[in-house]
Enzyme design. Structure first.
Site, PDB file in Angstrom:
ATOM      1  N   PRO A  62     -79.815  -2.528 -48.491  1.00 25.50           N
ATOM      2  CA  PRO A  62     -80.400  -2.222 -47.183  1.00 25.50           C
ATOM      3  C   PRO A  62     -81.544  -1.210 -47.271  1.00 25.50           C
ATOM      4  CG  PRO A  62     -78.008  -2.293 -47.022  1.00 25.50           C
ATOM      5  CD  PRO A  62     -78.342  -2.397 -48.486  1.00 25.50           C
ATOM      6  N   GLU A 101     -81.632 -10.624 -47.457  1.00 24.80           N
ATOM      7  CA  GLU A 101     -80.227 -10.747 -47.847  1.00 24.80           C
ATOM      8  C   GLU A 101     -79.812  -9.402 -48.411  1.00 24.80           C
ATOM      9  OE1 GLU A 101     -78.453 -13.203 -47.176  1.00 24.80           O
ATOM     10  OE2 GLU A 101     -79.736 -14.947 -46.959  1.00 24.80           O
TER      11      GLU A 101
END
Length: 477
Positions: A199, A219
């Site tokens: 992230p 992703e």
């Protein structure tokens, strides 16, 4: 010298991107037959070089050959075969119905390639997560530039060979290198960027994409929970969690990050975990470090990160129920199960991405649901229960990219399902038809008749007839 090398890379990226920009325009008229030919050529290369793929990935982090066959090669070949079987249906224009106010028109959705694409692949599944998105890009008619991870150099070199031997440079290209190369690529106005990673890096990718208004598929990952209900089959659940967690030495974005187990079965579940762990990775009792079925940590940096997570947890009161042995020379980190966790521990705040499994307990399902909902939305959620109502409740009251009942990780292999995260765990979906859509522009197309149309009475000057028509539209439609 370093400046000259970077200038050469910059120049090569500039030239390649320009070629891809031109080719992407030509690809708009590319036939389905041509796309299938590229996919078939890719499939043939993989089949003919399966041994080399195994050797390259094993050289990077001693991943077992059978694990490579399943999680790297089979995943990609099944994706290719699925695309070849369904691409005719995917690309076919989809007719839509005509509402009464649009009387006289005909409309459909047309699927066209977005154009140029950039695929930035991670190191944990270096073949699968580079070539899987490429399949979707080719199926959609896009050109693609691949940036493999510098942390898996043997696989990166193999991917370079694959691209050179399979594709024309105008269709697919590959650039190796570290962060600087990725940044040079991200400066280009790609039509779509597909990134797999953390992230934190995903935010950087999204900022770069925003500069050119490039669409993205991110992703990512996060802390994917597994819930063990009081009425679960504990042996079955333990076996599935051990496999899902410790395959690839825990370096899997959808691995169970932590377990929430009902307090009434916690001790029995821990015993089952230990038994299944030994059954899979130490059946001879010689130690897991002797197992040929257990991968290694990718490099010293990540090994140190995992050691620090474990040390911080133990310092703050965590207990090792099983494992903890580390051999730095071999990049070996023993599967480790932890209990007595608290939220101030780094291991409960960061994505683990390694063979550390925290096990917490809960009193009732509401408590488990609230605990999950207080954290960022995970990439996956796993619920083990024999109560369908409890499964339904958890899936309805929590949010995650994907959810699996009574198993884990396997949804990645289901090409008919969308794969991806939500918010912190990702943006956009991949695999099969959903991967095709990620690299496609869904163009709205309408055909209007010539002459008198239903809309012409609404043109200015606005009179009594126009007002009556608009009043009817507001009332009835």
């Amino acid at each position: 010298m370093e400046t000259i090398i970077q200038e050469n890379i910059q120049s090569e990226i500039d030239r390649t991107f320009l070629v891809h920009k031109r080719q992407s325009i030509l690809n708009r008229t590319q036939s389905i037959k041509e796309r299938k030919a590229l996919l078939e050529k890719l499939l043939a290369w993989i089949k003919n070089n399966q041994g080399d793929i195994r050797k390259a990935i094993h050289a990077d982090f001693k991943k077992p050959y059978l694990e490579i066959d399943l999680s790297e090669i089979f995943v990609v070949t099944s994706e290719i075969k699925h695309a070849l079987k369904n691409i005719d249906k995917w690309i076919k224009p989809q007719k839509v119905s005509t509402p009464l106010p649009m009387l006289g028109t005909k409309s459909h959705v047309q699927y066209e390639p977005k154009g140029t694409s950039l695929i930035i692949a991670p190191w944990n599944y270096p073949f699968n997560l580079a070539i899987g998105p490429l399949v979707s890009a080719i199926a959609a008619g896009c050109t693609a530039i691949i940036k493999p991870s510098e942390l898996t150099p043997h696989t990166s070199a193999l991917l370079r060979r694959l691209v050179a031997e399979t594709f024309d440079k105008s269709q697919v290209a590959l650039f190796e290198g570290e962060v600087e190369v990725a940044q040079l690529l991200l400066d280009k106005p790609f039509d779509h960027i597909f990134f797999t990673g953390s992230p934190a890096v995903g935010k950087i990718i999204m900022k770069a994409a925003a500069e050119n208004l490039s669409s993205v598929t991110l992703e990512l990952g996060g802390k994917s929970p597994a819930i063990i209900d009081f009425n679960s089959d504990l042996k079955d659940a333990a076996a599935k969690i051990i496999w899902g967690k410790f395959v690839n030495c825990g370096q899997t974005c959808i691995a169970p990050d932590y377990v929430l187990v009902h307090h009434s079965v916690k001790e029995a579940f821990l015993t089952a975990l230990k038994n299944e762990l030994e059954k899979m990775y130490d059946p001879s009792g010689k130690g897991i470090e002797k197992s040929k079925d257990y991968a290694r940590i990718v490099n010293g940096k990540h090994l140190k990160r995992l050691k620090n997570l474990l040390a911080d947890a133990e310092l703050k009161g965590a207990e090792k129920y099983f494992g903890g042995y580390v051999d730095e020379e071999e990049m070996f980190f023993e599967p480790t199960v932890l209990t007595e966790l608290s939220e101030d521990m780094d291991i409960m705040q960061e994505e683990i991405f390694g063979p550390l499994l925290p096990v917490l307990s809960f009193g009732d399902l509401e408590e488990a649901i609230q605990y999950i909902n207080m954290k960022p939305k995970p990439l996956a959620l796993y619920m083990f229960s024999n109560d369908d109502d409890n499964i339904k409740r958890v899936f309805q009251e929590t949010s995650s990219g994907g959810a699996v009942a009574n198993d884990c990780v396997l949804h990645f292999l289901q090409n008919e399902l969308p794969f991806g995260g939500v918010n912190n765990s990702g943006i956009g979906k991949a695999h099969g038809h959903f991967g095709f859509l990620a690299f496609s522009n869904q163009k709205a197309v309408m055909h209007q008749r010539v002459g008198l149309t239903a809309s012409k009475p609404l043109y200015p000057p606005y009179g009594f007839a126009g007002k009556k028509i608009i009043d009817s539209l507001l009332k009835w439609f």
